[in-house]
Design a protein around this motif. Structure first.
Motif: not given
Length: 196
Positions: A38-66
Motif C-alpha cells: 500500500k505504501s509503495t503504491l500510495a507514494r507512486d500515486v502521489v508522484r503521478v498526481l504531482r507530475e500532473c500538477g495536482v495538489a496532493v497530500t499523503l496521510v498514512s494510518t501508520d501515523d495514528f495506529a499503535t
C-alpha cells in the motif's frame, strides 16, 4: 499520463475523474493488509498526481495506529484532518513516533487543503468514511505468509510476534468491515480470507 500505464497511473486517473466528496477534496483510500504494498503504491500515486500538477497530500494510518490501538484512533484523524478539509480549512495531527521503545505522540503535521487527499493504510477505507471517498482501492498483495515475511523484513525480526498478532486482527477487521468487497478498484488477487 505515460504511454505504459501503471496501477498508479490508473488510480490517479480514477480519482481525478471522480467527484470530490470531502468538501472540495477528492479522497483516495488505499487499504489492504500489512505487507501488501500500500505504501509503495500510495507514494507512486502521489508522484503521478504531482507530475500532473495536482495538489496532493499523503496521510498514512501508520501515523495514528499503535500495536495496542490498531483502529480506534479514528476520531483523531476525523477531528484533525477530515472534518477541517471537508470545511475547506487546513488540518493537523500529531504523528506517532515509533523510534522509542513504544510508540508515542510525536511531531505535529500540518495538512493543507489539497485537490486530492491520499489516505493510505490499514482501515483507510473503513465503512464509516466510504461516503466521503472518491475512490477506494484494495491492495491484497501476496498470500498472508509472504506478507508477514515482507512486514518482518521492513520492521525487523523483533516485530515478528506483534506482526503475527496484527495479521490476526486484520483478518477479523476485514471480515467485518468488508473493505475488499466494497472497493472501487482492486490491485492483486483478493484472497478468499479477505473477502469478508
Amino acid at each position: 499520463m505515460r504511454s505504459e500505464r501503471t496501477d498508479a497511473d490508473l488510480l490517479a486517473e480514477s480519482v481525478l475523474a471522480a467527484p470530490p466528496r470531502l468538501g472540495p477534496v477528492r479522497m483516495l483510500a488505499i487499504d489492504g493488509p500489512s505487507g501488501a504494498g500500500k505504501s509503495t503504491l500510495a507514494r507512486d500515486v502521489v508522484r503521478v498526481l504531482r507530475e500532473c500538477g495536482v495538489a496532493v497530500t499523503l496521510v498514512s494510518t501508520d501515523d495514528f495506529a499503535t500495536w495496542d490501538v490498531p483502529v480506534a484512533w479514528w476520531p483523531r484523524l476525523l477531528a484533525g484532518v477530515l472534518e477541517p478539509l471537508a470545511a475547506g480549512r487546513p488540518g493537523s495531527y500529531r504523528r506517532m513516533d515509533w523510534t522509542g521503545p513504544a510508540p508515542e505522540l510525536g511531531q505535529w503535521v500540518r495538512v493543507p487543503v489539497p485537490d486530492v487527499l491520499v489516505l493510505e493504510g490499514v482501515s483507510a477505507g473503513r465503512a464509516s468514511v466510504r461516503h466521503r471517498l472518491s475512490v477506494l482501492c484494495w491492495v491484497s498483495g501476496p498470500p498472508p505468509a509472504e506478507r508477514l515475511e515482507r512486514a518482518v523484513a521492513r520492521d525487523g525480526e523483533s516485530a515478528g510476534p506483534r506482526l503475527r498478532e496484527w495479521q490476526r486482527f486484520e483478518h477479523g477487521w476485514y471480515a467485518v468491515d468488508r473493505t475488499a468487497h466494497n472497493a472501487d478498484r482492486t490491485i492483486g488477487l483478493v484472497h478468499p480470507d479477505e473477502e469478508g
